[in-house]
Design a protein around this motif. Structure first.
Motif, PDB file in Angstrom:
ATOM      1  N   ARG A  49      14.293  -6.553  -6.042  1.00 27.21           N
ATOM      2  CA  ARG A  49      13.421  -5.812  -5.121  1.00 27.21           C
ATOM      3  C   ARG A  49      13.060  -6.661  -3.900  1.00 27.21           C
ATOM      4  O   ARG A  49      13.005  -6.180  -2.784  1.00 27.21           O
ATOM      5  CB  ARG A  49      12.158  -5.376  -5.859  1.00 27.21           C
ATOM      6  N   ARG A 105       8.342  -5.680   5.795  1.00 31.26           N
ATOM      7  CA  ARG A 105       8.472  -6.106   4.391  1.00 31.26           C
ATOM      8  C   ARG A 105       7.321  -7.027   3.996  1.00 31.26           C
ATOM      9  O   ARG A 105       6.743  -6.922   2.920  1.00 31.26           O
ATOM     10  CB  ARG A 105       9.794  -6.842   4.181  1.00 31.26           C
ATOM     11  N   ARG A 108       4.142  -5.090   3.662  1.00 27.23           N
ATOM     12  CA  ARG A 108       4.147  -4.245   2.464  1.00 27.23           C
ATOM     13  C   ARG A 108       3.599  -5.038   1.274  1.00 27.23           C
ATOM     14  O   ARG A 108       2.760  -4.547   0.523  1.00 27.23           O
ATOM     15  CB  ARG A 108       5.568  -3.770   2.167  1.00 27.23           C
ATOM     16  N   GLY A 139       5.907   3.395  -0.932  1.00 30.73           N
ATOM     17  CA  GLY A 139       7.320   3.343  -0.552  1.00 30.73           C
ATOM     18  C   GLY A 139       7.550   2.300   0.526  1.00 30.73           C
ATOM     19  O   GLY A 139       6.941   1.230   0.520  1.00 30.73           O
ATOM     20  N   LYS A 140       8.409   2.668   1.495  1.00 32.67           N
ATOM     21  CA  LYS A 140       8.778   1.711   2.550  1.00 32.67           C
ATOM     22  C   LYS A 140       7.632   1.506   3.539  1.00 32.67           C
ATOM     23  O   LYS A 140       6.844   2.418   3.773  1.00 32.67           O
ATOM     24  CB  LYS A 140       9.953   2.301   3.324  1.00 32.67           C
ATOM     25  N   ARG A 142       7.284   0.483   7.535  1.00 33.10           N
ATOM     26  CA  ARG A 142       8.006   0.170   8.763  1.00 33.10           C
ATOM     27  C   ARG A 142       6.984  -0.276   9.810  1.00 33.10           C
ATOM     28  O   ARG A 142       6.000   0.435  10.027  1.00 33.10           O
ATOM     29  CB  ARG A 142       8.702   1.453   9.259  1.00 33.10           C
ATOM     30  N   THR A 151       5.333   4.944   3.805  1.00 30.95           N
ATOM     31  CA  THR A 151       5.732   6.151   3.082  1.00 30.95           C
ATOM     32  C   THR A 151       5.190   6.082   1.659  1.00 30.95           C
ATOM     33  O   THR A 151       5.252   5.042   1.022  1.00 30.95           O
ATOM     34  CB  THR A 151       7.261   6.269   3.033  1.00 30.95           C
TER      35      THR A 151
END
Ligand code: ATP
Ligand code: MG
Length: 470
Positions: A49, A105, A108, A139-140, A142, A151
């Motif tokens: 991941r 990333r 996140r 989720g992602k 951005r 998301t």
């Protein structure tokens, strides 16, 4: 003897059953193996991941083991140098494909993942069912220079509106400035937009003028996502609502500028009403085909003239075309009214008021297909002031004084979906919310601002061929 007596057709008795749970004896070494297996699987999942961390780290370890520290340092320096060169040569592609994916990333993991479960619980977005706790899946993420787009997988029973209501709370939970939620393309997802800094904080300079305006996409300002906000005038009527000093003037001037190419070539005629004594728009007289201010009788007369033109045109087009196409011989007529209430509510002469109301009603309901458009600005969107509100398919909500006015202007539920017109600060004139075709949530826009100098230049460069209005 049977343990329970079941009588046919009777309810099955609910007396406690004597159930004996079978006992298994698991040896200690097997338990240890299971734990180790589980731990390893978890490590593999995490390593895959977070490949963007594990792959470079693994590579670094390998290079150091194989070639030594000096080579590793040299490789890192070369890589850094490559990135800096890319950034210098082509910043846009470096940011898009290099820097922002990394930032997304990182954020996140560091900002969202860390506080996700507690944020979901405290903002009322987690659920407990049958003793188990359910948390929406992150989720992602951005990132761009202004904020993050996150998301999220919805839990069963949730709709994007639940998230729109919770979004500002979530933003504060993650220590960010502003948060909004949008329905995503897939119906089981929602997109959250969190702002780190306001992309609309800076003044928007006048946008370029097209020689031949595209009436389906007139550039008026900049959207929150950085794109140009383009107004679809074809087939529409536009209402601009905003408290005093909210920047209605800048929307009107941005629109005049977007139409300027057509004014010079005769494709567009501007019929302008400035009932507040001509203060706002008089500077543009050479661009206007008609200019009416102060005298209510004259304003009623000009509106009636527009109705006559519209009717002639409709009679001519009937049966041959369903949508008027502007030409210099048969131009698009744009009726611009700076303060609509001054025409519909504040006139004392009842006869004139009736004439104006009738003409406006006809223009608004029948003008769209024949190329007669009404663009009206308004301070107070209450029903008594504006009986025609529903005849404006396109609406712009700038800063408004009360919460209730938002739904009056942008339609029911607009405020809940994120149009916070009443929270726009007075220090940010020219910012407002608009509805976009096919997008449920209102979008925040800053309209371009024309200084007096810009207006003088516009008038000089794009004056009407036959001379301005009297
Ligand atoms: N898009 C904008 N960007 C930056 N500043 C703006 C913008 N629009 C307006 N302003 C500033 O806000 C002031 C008030 O704007 P404007 O006159 O357009 O408001 P208004 O809504 O027309 O007010 P009123 O109802 O009193 O006519 C302007 O003098 C200008 O300085
Ligand atoms: Mg004004």
């Amino acid at each position: 003897m049977p343990l329970i007596n079941v009588i046919p057709g009777d309810k099955i008795p609910t007396a406690p059953l004597n159930v004996r749970v079978p006992m298994w004896r698991v040896p200690g070494w097997l338990m240890l193996l299971v734990w180790i297996g589980r731990g390893l699987a978890r490590v593999v999942v995490l390593a895959v991941r977070y490949w963007w961390l594990t792959v470079p780290a693994g590579l670094a370890v390998w290079v150091r083991a194989e070639y030594g520290t000096v080579v590793l340092v040299a490789a890192v320096l070369v890589l850094t140098g490559g990135c800096v060169t890319w950034w210098q040569l082509h910043p846009a592609s470096w940011l898009r494909f290099g820097w922002y994916p990394l930032v997304g990333r990182w954020r996140r993991v560091w900002v969202y993942r860390r506080r996700w479960a507690s944020a979901m619980a405290t903002c009322g977005l987690a659920t407990v069912f049958d003793g188990d706790r359910y948390i929406p899946r992150l989720g992602k993420v951005r990132s761009d220079s202004f904020g993050d787009e996150v998301t999220v997988r919805l839990l069963p029973g949730q709709i994007p509106d639940d998230w729109a209501t919770a979004a500002p709370r979530l933003a504060y939970t993650f220590r960010l400035r502003d948060g909004r939620a949008y329905a995503a393309a897939k119906p089981d997802r929602v997109t959250l937009r969190f702002l780190r800094r306001d992309p609309l904080a800076a003044l928007v300079a006048p946008l370029p003028v097209a020689g031949v305006p595209d009436f389906t996409a007139l550039p008026l300002g900049i959207r929150e996502d950085g794109d140009v906000y383009q107004l679809r005038l074809t087939g529409s009527q536009l209402l601009i609502a905003g408290a005093t000093n909210s920047g209605k003037g800048s929307v009107i001037w941005s629109l005049i500028r977007a139409l300027a190419g057509g004014i010079r070539s005769g494709l567009v005629e501007l019929w302008v009403f400035d009932p507040k004594g001509g203060m706002e728009l008089a500077a543009g007289t050479p661009l206007f085909a008609r200019f009416a201010y102060e005298d209510p009788d004259r304003m009623a007369g000009v509106l009636e003239e527009a109705v006559k033109r519209m009717r002639h045109r409709a009679a001519r087009l009937r049966g041959t075309s369903r949508q008027h196409v502007p030409t210099p011989a048969d131009p698009l007529i744009v009726i611009l009214i700076d303060e609509l209430a001054a025409l519909t509510a504040y006139i004392t002469d009842r006869k004139v008021k009736e004439r104006i109301k009738e003409a406006l009603g006809l223009l608004l309901s029948q003008g769209r297909a024949v190329g007669v458009h009404v663009i009206a600005a308004l301070q107070d969107p209450r029903k008594e002031v504006l009986p025609f509100r529903n005849l404006f398919p396109t609406r712009i909500g700038l800063r408004l004084v009360e919460k209730e006015e938002v739904d009056m202007v942008l339609g029911d539920g607009a405020r809940d979906r994120g149009a916070l017109c009443d929270q726009i600060p007075e220090t940010a004139p020219g910012i407002g919310y608009v509805a976009l075709d096919g997008v449920r949530e209102p979008v925040r826009v800053r309209f371009s601002y024309l200084t007096d100098h810009d207006i003088t230049q516009l008038v000089r460069d794009y004056a009407r061929p036959g001379g301005g209005a009297l």
